[in-house]
Enzyme design. Structure first.
Site, mmCIF file in Angstrom:
data_model
loop_
_atom_site.group_PDB
_atom_site.id
_atom_site.type_symbol
_atom_site.label_atom_id
_atom_site.label_comp_id
_atom_site.label_asym_id
_atom_site.label_seq_id
_atom_site.Cartn_x
_atom_site.Cartn_y
_atom_site.Cartn_z
ATOM 1 N N ILE A 1 11.082 97.340 -72.141
ATOM 2 C CA ILE A 1 11.718 99.363 -71.414
ATOM 3 C C ILE A 1 12.589 99.553 -72.599
ATOM 4 O O ILE A 1 13.490 99.501 -72.960
ATOM 5 C CB ILE A 1 12.194 98.849 -70.072
ATOM 6 C CG1 ILE A 1 11.413 97.828 -69.086
ATOM 7 C CG2 ILE A 1 13.394 100.296 -69.377
ATOM 8 C CD1 ILE A 1 11.169 97.962 -68.086
ATOM 9 N N LYS B 1 12.965 92.989 -66.937
ATOM 10 C CA LYS B 1 13.684 93.781 -68.327
ATOM 11 C C LYS B 1 15.289 93.158 -68.937
ATOM 12 O O LYS B 1 15.571 92.683 -67.798
ATOM 13 C CB LYS B 1 14.010 95.794 -68.115
ATOM 14 C CG LYS B 1 15.053 95.342 -69.093
ATOM 15 C CD LYS B 1 15.220 97.731 -68.456
ATOM 16 C CE LYS B 1 16.224 97.537 -69.698
ATOM 17 N NZ LYS B 1 16.243 99.054 -69.526
ATOM 18 N N THR C 1 19.731 104.607 -68.319
ATOM 19 C CA THR C 1 19.374 106.143 -69.045
ATOM 20 C C THR C 1 19.101 106.857 -68.311
ATOM 21 O O THR C 1 19.751 107.954 -68.694
ATOM 22 C CB THR C 1 18.264 105.690 -69.877
ATOM 23 O OG1 THR C 1 17.891 104.538 -69.956
ATOM 24 C CG2 THR C 1 17.446 107.016 -70.965
ATOM 25 N N TYR D 1 15.798 92.937 -63.670
ATOM 26 C CA TYR D 1 16.732 94.144 -64.598
ATOM 27 C C TYR D 1 18.020 93.623 -64.685
ATOM 28 O O TYR D 1 18.809 93.048 -63.757
ATOM 29 C CB TYR D 1 17.246 94.958 -64.353
ATOM 30 C CG TYR D 1 18.014 96.615 -65.414
ATOM 31 C CD1 TYR D 1 17.613 95.514 -66.547
ATOM 32 C CD2 TYR D 1 17.621 97.559 -64.925
ATOM 33 C CE1 TYR D 1 18.677 96.031 -67.889
ATOM 34 C CE2 TYR D 1 18.636 98.235 -65.924
ATOM 35 C CZ TYR D 1 19.219 97.550 -67.270
ATOM 36 O OH TYR D 1 19.857 98.228 -68.129
#
Length: 289
Positions: free
Chosen positions: A200, A160, A43, A131
């Protein structure tokens, strides 16, 4: 880890990082109850930041947060050496944790993943959040690999998980005690119902208060109340991925007058038809004044 951790955007102005805008966004999020912030992830447009910008954003976020919440710095790379260097830098400037995406494009085997994450884990002392996002990396961290990393390295403590396969989430939670955070806003409640610890989040950039309330209800086992908020926000959650993240969230933030600015190529502005859908959703939720 437990709660809501927004994956924050990197605001730009005139081609450079807008650090004053970044500070304002962080203050807004902290005031609305988030447990931490996650800079320079997907992001945050990490692929189009220069290495110096990447490091400067981490440093500035640590400075702006000033210990009020956790900073989980995105330090992953498809180069183990670069991931190691970014992670060491993040630790040196005071980040509380680092977020390591699976190496993308070069698609290592599971043994390569074990060695990649192990090299970074041995080079730092701060906790590591793995992640897993197969839709972007074309690579899945298998549950057995996650268990191995959690058992082998004391500072690999969380993941995540953005694989939408809830069977995988169930298997991870069944075979090890790693903290699982949803990497998909719309799957936060299902994952928490299985034993996940939070999210998240992308949508928390613009609706932090509501999303924090939803997660807190889930933490207390009040899933009926949590579901009310989930379904209220669900149309907006889906629109956050109507185009490639972070195009929709940065577009929404610009509509709301929040520091966001332009996107860096090869990302570009949102299609007008999708802008109208996003504007309507923001109006429906009362976010547009």
């Amino acid at each position: 880890m437990q709660g809501v951790y927004p994956a924050i955007v990197t605001p730009f102005k005139d081609g450079s990082v807008d650090f004053e805008g970044l500070r304002k966004n962080i203050d807004f999020l902290i005031e609305n109850g988030v447990k931490g912030v996650v800079p320079v992830g997907t992001t945050g447009e990490s692929p189009t930041l220069t290495p110096k910008e990447h490091e400067k954003v981490i440093e500035k976020v640590v400075d702006f947060v000033n210990g009020r919440v956790e900073v989980i710095a995105g330090t992953g790379s498809n180069s183990t050496l670069e991931a190691l260097e970014f992670s060491q830098y993040a630790e040196d400037v005071g980040a509380d944790r680092v977020l390591l995406i699976t190496p993308y494009y070069n698609k290592p085997p599971q043994e390569g993943l074990k060695r990649h994450f192990g090299e970074v884990a041995n080079s730092i002392t701060v906790p590591i959040v793995l992640y897993n996002v197969p839709s972007r990396t074309a690579l899945n961290i298998e549950p057995d690999t996650i268990k191995y990393l959690f058992d082998e390295y004391s500072n690999i403590t969380a993941i995540k998980e953005a694989n939408p396969n809830l069977s995988q989430v169930s298997e991870i939670l069944d075979i090890c005690n790693i903290d699982v955070l949803s990497g998909n806003d719309e799957l936060t409640l299902p994952i928490m119902s299985l034993g996940g610890k939070g999210v998240i989040s992308v949508i928390a950039n613009i609706a932090p208060k509501e999303f924090v309330q939803m997660v807190e209800f889930a933490e207390k086992g009040k899933f009926d109340k949590a579901k009310e908020i989930h379904y209220k926000l669900f149309p907006l959650m889906k629109l956050m991925f109507i185009e490639t993240n972070p195009i929709p969230i940065k577009t929404a933030m610009n509509m709301l007058g929040m520091p966001s600015g332009e996107l860096r190529l090869p990302l570009c502005e949102m299609a007008q038809s999708n802008k109208l859908k996003l504007q309507n959703a923001l109006n429906t939720l009362g976010l547009l004044k």
